[in-house]
Design a protein around this motif. Structure first.
Motif, PDB file in Angstrom:
ATOM      1  N   LYS A 119      -6.879   1.174   1.004  1.00 35.96           N
ATOM      2  CA  LYS A 119      -7.573   2.236   0.961  1.00 35.96           C
ATOM      3  C   LYS A 119      -8.860   2.497   1.463  1.00 35.96           C
ATOM      4  O   LYS A 119      -9.178   3.458   2.096  1.00 35.96           O
ATOM      5  N   ARG A 173      -5.379   0.319  -4.399  1.00 30.82           N
ATOM      6  CA  ARG A 173      -4.699   0.217  -3.230  1.00 30.82           C
ATOM      7  C   ARG A 173      -5.106  -0.685  -2.352  1.00 30.82           C
ATOM      8  O   ARG A 173      -6.421  -0.552  -1.947  1.00 30.82           O
ATOM      9  N   ASP A 214       0.848  -0.969  -0.036  1.00 35.33           N
ATOM     10  CA  ASP A 214      -0.111   0.056   0.031  1.00 35.33           C
ATOM     11  C   ASP A 214       0.873   1.269  -0.060  1.00 35.33           C
ATOM     12  O   ASP A 214       0.746   2.065  -0.904  1.00 35.33           O
ATOM     13  N   ARG A 219       0.934   3.864  -3.098  1.00 37.59           N
ATOM     14  CA  ARG A 219       0.606   5.283  -2.865  1.00 37.59           C
ATOM     15  C   ARG A 219       1.883   6.320  -3.420  1.00 37.59           C
ATOM     16  O   ARG A 219       1.415   7.327  -3.881  1.00 37.59           O
ATOM     17  N   ASN A 266       1.542   6.161  -7.141  1.00 34.83           N
ATOM     18  CA  ASN A 266       0.035   6.468  -7.532  1.00 34.83           C
ATOM     19  C   ASN A 266      -0.618   5.318  -8.299  1.00 34.83           C
ATOM     20  O   ASN A 266      -1.253   5.605  -9.332  1.00 34.83           O
TER      21      ASN A 266
END
Length: 83
Positions: free
Chosen positions: A81, A78, A67, A71, A74
Motif C-alpha cells: 500500500k 496491505r 497484495d 485488495r 478488502n
C-alpha cells in the motif's frame, strides 16, 4: 511501542488449509509446491514483530500476489500500500 507487520508464508497440507485457514480472508493460498505425497500449499499471512520458526518472508512476487488478494477481499494491512 510501535509494532512492525511482516508478511510471511508457511507450507501446510491441504487438509490443514481446508480445516483451519480457508475461511479466514487474512490467509492467502499462494499455490502448491512439491509432488505426490510431498505436495503442500504455500499460505501467506501477516505476523507482528518477528517471523515464527516455521515461516519465511515472502518474495517480491509473492508480496504482489498477496497484495492483489488482500485488495480483492478488502483485508488490511496491505503489503504494498505504501510503495
Amino acid at each position: 511501542m510501535k509494532h512492525k507487520a511482516i508478511f510471511v508464508k508457511k507450507l501446510m497440507p491441504r487438509k490443514e488449509w481446508k480445516e483451519w485457514y480457508e475461511k479466514d480472508p487474512t490467509y492467502c493460498n499462494l499455490g502448491e509446491v512439491g509432488f505426490g505425497r510431498e505436495k503442500k500449499l504455500k499460505v501467506a499471512f501477516v505476523v507482528v514483530d518477528y517471523i515464527p520458526q516455521e515461516c519465511e518472508k515472502l518474495t517480491d512476487e509473492e508480496l504482489v500476489q498477496l497484495d492483489n488478494y488482500y485488495r480483492g477481499v478488502n483485508a488490511v494491512p496491505r503489503p504494498l500500500k505504501d510503495l
